[in-house]
Enzyme design. Structure first.
Site, PDB file in Angstrom:
ATOM      1  N   HIS A 225      32.493  29.841  41.665  1.00  0.00           N
ATOM      2  CA  HIS A 225      32.575  30.576  42.807  1.00  0.00           C
ATOM      3  C   HIS A 225      31.577  30.252  43.864  1.00  0.00           C
ATOM      4  O   HIS A 225      31.584  30.685  44.917  1.00  0.00           O
ATOM      5  CB  HIS A 225      32.495  32.179  42.598  1.00  0.00           C
ATOM      6  CG  HIS A 225      31.231  32.686  42.450  1.00  0.00           C
ATOM      7  ND1 HIS A 225      30.973  33.064  41.057  1.00  0.00           N
ATOM      8  CD2 HIS A 225      30.316  33.130  43.129  1.00  0.00           C
ATOM      9  CE1 HIS A 225      29.580  33.657  41.075  1.00  0.00           C
ATOM     10  NE2 HIS A 225      29.380  33.577  42.412  1.00  0.00           N
ATOM     11  N   ASP A 276      34.955  30.895  35.482  1.00  0.00           N
ATOM     12  CA  ASP A 276      34.176  30.872  36.639  1.00  0.00           C
ATOM     13  C   ASP A 276      32.903  30.096  36.034  1.00  0.00           C
ATOM     14  O   ASP A 276      31.863  30.390  35.697  1.00  0.00           O
ATOM     15  CB  ASP A 276      33.652  32.044  37.037  1.00  0.00           C
ATOM     16  CG  ASP A 276      32.961  31.984  38.287  1.00  0.00           C
ATOM     17  OD1 ASP A 276      32.058  32.939  38.521  1.00  0.00           O
ATOM     18  OD2 ASP A 276      32.657  30.770  39.025  1.00  0.00           O
ATOM     19  N   SER A 377      24.141  34.601  41.056  1.00  0.00           N
ATOM     20  CA  SER A 377      25.369  34.051  40.552  1.00  0.00           C
ATOM     21  C   SER A 377      24.987  32.522  40.218  1.00  0.00           C
ATOM     22  O   SER A 377      23.944  31.825  40.606  1.00  0.00           O
ATOM     23  CB  SER A 377      26.283  33.923  41.804  1.00  0.00           C
ATOM     24  OG  SER A 377      26.897  35.026  42.424  1.00  0.00           O
TER      25      SER A 377
END
Length: 432
Positions: A225, A276, A377
């Site tokens: 992502h 992901d 992230s």
């Protein structure tokens, strides 16, 4: 004119001596020749002595071994010609004015025995981890490890693991699995942490994008992502060894992204991110992969479908925001400890319900005071499995930051081992 004629006459004599009229000096200690060099003088100028060096050696004392392309041990005996640091920056000469102010320089009484002289070749005079040199960065001189290979690594590896001299999960600092809450840290606590930046146009500094983890010398694992909106590999740059964002960190390495692999089944159609995971193949501008050091190390991968037990303490690291309302990312690397939450608990309606599946892990602080947040992230969730730090998860998604009953959700790395190997290949340096 007389000076010119005298110089010409001297050159002729020297040239003649090179043709076979050299005589061995009776006292070789006046030359200090090394490596089988012979102290010689000229027939007509017996007071002028120099070292006649064997093939492959050069220098005033035959101290430079031109055949050496790697070092043994920690390189204290290395006398080769490597003269750039791991980023390709040129070394300063040991007799340069800037280096004469440093502890180790060509004017020391023991310079010859340490390999220092009128050159800028990498040496290890103080018994450090590997050969180094002084490099000019701005107005200051810094000690930098050199771009020269360990001889033991040039041999064909006996297995697919540890082929570049890395020892996965090894920290320069003592493991910190008992801290409570988040705290700023140094990269020695998480030497596998990779900082991924997005390049900016116009020469301005790159913008921090996401975290990642060094899983082999040439590969970083992160989250898809982070890249779906800007999938071009040329847009990114990766740093290893960074404790401070957008600042020079001694020992850091900078890489271009040679290959960017996003999971083909990634989905973000709901609150959750599915599949992901991403892989980045990294290379320096000179074509090198990562080099192990105090601040750079690989992280171990988990056993197949082998995860830390529920309730285990695990570490998360990144440059992410400290709360959902923060606008700027912190400058310093931060590390926190969270606990693994069971799938049954995480799938409760007041948690995330049906958004959670077996490809994900949930983890949170029992007090809901610390959590991964925006900017973390792609970074690592490190758990102790079989006594060693292991990449159990990749920071993926969640609702807010440290909200009650809303734990951080991580990509379950143990599920994706086949996918990782299918893209990286067998001879990859992965450690399980």
């Amino acid at each position: 004119m007389r000076v010119w004629l005298a110089s010409l006459f001297l050159c002729a004599l020297v040239a003649n001596s090179e043709g076979g009229s050299e005589l061995e000096a009776s006292d070789e200690s006046n030359c200090g020749c090394q490596n089988g060099g012979v102290c010689v003088s000229y027939k007509y100028f017996s007071s002028i002595r120099r070292c006649s060096c064997p093939k492959k050696f050069k220098g005033e004392h035959c101290e430079i071994d031109t055949s050496k392309t790697c070092y043994h041990g920690n390189g204290q005996s290395y006398r080769g010609k490597a003269n750039t640091d791991t980023k390709g920056r040129p070394c300063l000469a040991w007799n340069s004015p800037a280096v004469l102010q440093q502890t180790y320089n060509a004017h020391r009484s023991d310079a010859l025995s340490l390999g220092l002289g009128k050159h800028n070749y990498c040496r290890n005079p103080d018994n450090q981890r590997r050969p180094w040199c002084y490099v000019q960065i701005g107005l200051k001189q810094f000690v930098q490890e050199c771009m020269v290979q360990d001889c033991s690594l040039s041999k064909k590896p006996s297995s697919t693991v540890d082929q570049q001299g890395f020892q996965c999960g090894q920290k320069a600092l003592r493991p910190r699995f008992k801290i409570v809450g988040g705290e700023f840290t140094v990269v020695e606590n998480q030497p596998w942490f990779a900082a991924i930046y997005l390049k900016n146009k116009g020469g301005s500094p790159p913008s921090f994008k996401c975290g990642g983890s060094l899983i082999s010398p040439c590969w970083v694992a992160s989250a898809t992502h982070c890249f779906v909106n800007q999938p071009k590999k040329e847009e990114y740059v990766v740093y290893l060894g960074q404790s401070k964002r957008n600042s020079y960190n001694p020992g850091e390495m900078k890489f271009e992204v040679e290959q960017l692999i996003l999971h083909e089944d990634f989905s973000d159609e709901t609150l959750a991110f599915h599949n992901d995971i991403a892989l980045l193949k990294i290379r320096t501008s000179t074509g090198q992969c990562a080099q192990p050091s105090r601040t750079i190390q690989t992280i171990c991968l988990p056993p197949r479908f082998g995860d830390a037990p529920f309730g285990s303490d695990c570490e998360i690291t990144g440059f992410g925001q400290e709360s959902a309302t923060d606008y700027f990312y912190p400058k310093d690397l931060k590390m926190s400890v969270v606990k693994i939450i069971s799938h049954e608990q995480c799938k409760q309606p007041h948690y995330y319900g049906s958004e959670i599946n077996y490809k994900m892990l949930c983890a949170a602080d029992p007090e809901w005071k610390t959590d991964s947040c925006s900017g973390d992230s792609g970074g690592p969730l490190i758990c102790n499995i079989d006594g060693r730090p292991t990449l159990s998860g990749i920071v993926s998604w969640g609702s807010g930051c440290a909200e009650k009953n809303k734990p951080g959700v991580y990509t379950r790395v143990s599920y994706f081992l086949n996918w990782i190997q299918s893209h990286i290949g067998e001879e990859n340096g992965l450690a399980f």
